[in-house]
Write a protein that holds these residues in place. Sequence first.
Motif, PDB file in Angstrom:
ATOM      1  N   GLY A  97       0.823  -1.210   0.000  1.00 17.15           N
ATOM      2  CA  GLY A  97       0.000   0.000   0.000  1.00 17.15           C
ATOM      3  C   GLY A  97       0.855   1.257   0.000  1.00 17.15           C
ATOM      4  N   MET A 153       1.016   4.076  -3.014  1.00 20.73           N
ATOM      5  CA  MET A 153       0.629   5.468  -2.790  1.00 20.73           C
ATOM      6  C   MET A 153       1.789   6.413  -3.093  1.00 20.73           C
ATOM      7  SD  MET A 153      -2.475   5.294  -2.382  1.00 20.73           S
ATOM      8  CE  MET A 153      -2.661   3.680  -3.111  1.00 20.73           C
ATOM      9  N   LEU A 207      -2.488  10.315   1.439  1.00 23.44           N
ATOM     10  CA  LEU A 207      -2.469   8.855   1.549  1.00 23.44           C
ATOM     11  C   LEU A 207      -1.030   8.373   1.744  1.00 23.44           C
ATOM     12  CD1 LEU A 207      -5.087   7.766  -1.167  1.00 23.44           C
ATOM     13  CD2 LEU A 207      -5.369   7.728   1.320  1.00 23.44           C
ATOM     14  N   MET A 267      -6.293   1.522  -2.735  1.00 17.73           N
ATOM     15  CA  MET A 267      -6.220   1.868  -1.310  1.00 17.73           C
ATOM     16  C   MET A 267      -7.469   1.376  -0.582  1.00 17.73           C
ATOM     17  SD  MET A 267      -4.036   3.434   0.673  1.00 17.73           S
ATOM     18  CE  MET A 267      -4.279   2.210   1.914  1.00 17.73           C
TER      19      MET A 267
END
Lengths: 160, 436
Positions: free
Chosen positions: B338, B342, B363, B406
């Motif tokens: 993740g 991002m 994020l 996400m």
Amino acid sequence: MTFSPQLEARFATLLASYPPGRERSAMIPMLLYAQDELGSVTDELIAEVARRTGVTPLQVDEVISYYTMLRRKPAGKYHVQVCTNVSCLLRDGDRLFEHACQKLGIENHGVTADGQFSIEEVECMGACSWAPAVQVNYEFHHDVTPDKLDRLLDELKEKR
Amino acid sequence: MLYNPPSPLETKVLSRRFGLPDSAAIGTYLATDGYQAFLKASKMTPAQIIDEIKASNLRGRGGAGFPTGMKWSFVPRTSPKPKYIVVNGDEGEPGTCKDRVLMENDPHSLIEGCLIAGLAVDAHAGYVYIRGEYRYLIEILEKALAEAYAKGWLGKNIQGTGFDFDLYAHTGAGSYECGEESALLESLEGKRGVPRIRPPFPAVSGAFQCPSVLNNVETFCAVPHILLGGGKAFADLGVPKAGGTKLTALSGHINRPGVYELRLGFPVRQLIEEVGGGIPNGKKLKAFIPGGSSCPILTAAECEGATMDYDSMASRKSMLGSGGVIIMDEDTSMVKVGLRLMRFYSHESCGWCIPCREGTTWLTKIMTRFYDGNGSRADIDLLGDIAKNMLGRTFCPLGDAAALPMISLVEKFRDEFEDYLKGKRREETSGRLVTV
């Protein structure tokens, strides 16, 4: 500003590739091909490309800041780009990047004191199925292990 | 050259010349039906060409999957403006490396696809936009273009058909966003790759504000095969609403990563086990990205019964995307994945729309603190909340491309995020040069 005959020929082809009055379209390719010859995008180059494509130097400068491959400072003779995006990450691309930094003794975006090597952590370069991948200048290297990278860098060191 | 051996499970249509000696040369191309589809199309009316493409059920191979025949039919043929063909060769979607293989091994099929599109919409010039990192492909394409001009397959009055067409290679200079069609058109005009507001769509106002056909490399490469073999035969290779094959790039935790051409509707399980040879060290599947990092991530359970086509993926709330399949085994840290994703999207956001510019930035910031062990349970909700507020609020799909993975991560792997807070599976990060 004078360029090599090959680059001049490339410029002439580029400027003739777009519809009349659209010379600005040649700007980004001209900058990248010129950078390959000069090592970086200099103020002088910006002024020259602006003149030839019929825009202001500021209009060229604002374009340069957008594209990651265009750089205002010279990279090393061998620009080592290690991908750490997801497909490479899953195959230890991040560790490979660290290994390369340690081997060369420089950090991301650094250049070795002798100007031979520079390093950059890059985003996906389109070699996901043969990860982790490294590009040295424009040349791809696939399935790179730390050992393979060591051998490659050693070979390049000797080539100088 | 090819970087991985082919699989016996492949259906070789677009890749049928791969592996032939000198497959990129015009001699090889002409000896294997090359440019015959163009000659056939030159005797057809534009409407007949477009009908054939419609009959093939070809859908855009860049990621959006829009029906190609319909897209071509939107170009106003009678417009007094010149029309253009634009090829999107800015392959940059993480997990995707299939256009590269096409351009390297069969560049003439791309040229022929552009010629046929030119006939269909009355265009006489085209541009192949190739990402700057693919310099060697630009050289391969330029060589192919020179061969085509020399043999009379490009230029004025091509093979006596009375049709004129010029095609040019154009290099990008490092930007993921330029793979988005309207940003690509801005970049082609020598500007920052910032998306355009639509409508008008490129079919009406594309390159140089003129009507344009803009498709992915693989889409154009499919066109000669459709014209030669017939639209129906191509449609029959796939599933009812999507015809043909898809070049699929397998990457990540898989024994035989590589680019394979498979029928649309190919079972995911078979893709992993038989084409890809399973997951290394006998590990279990944890997560599956069907078509590049912008697609919502699927869990192993969601992959059960799934097939590689638009509808099967849509029914699982993901997308077929670009065909860049990323496999993650049971030991993969979804927190790490993740964060890396991002970081990518915030780096590549062009900054034009605030929800994307700020959203991807935050994020990344929150994922970074979470990864570093400074996160909280509220952060898990916050990540999903920010991402949901980005959805559909940007000019181009980059905002959604960051938000969708996400959301899928925090919703489907929430337990792992919670465990991470408790210190389980947190990786040693001190002294690391890279944050992931």
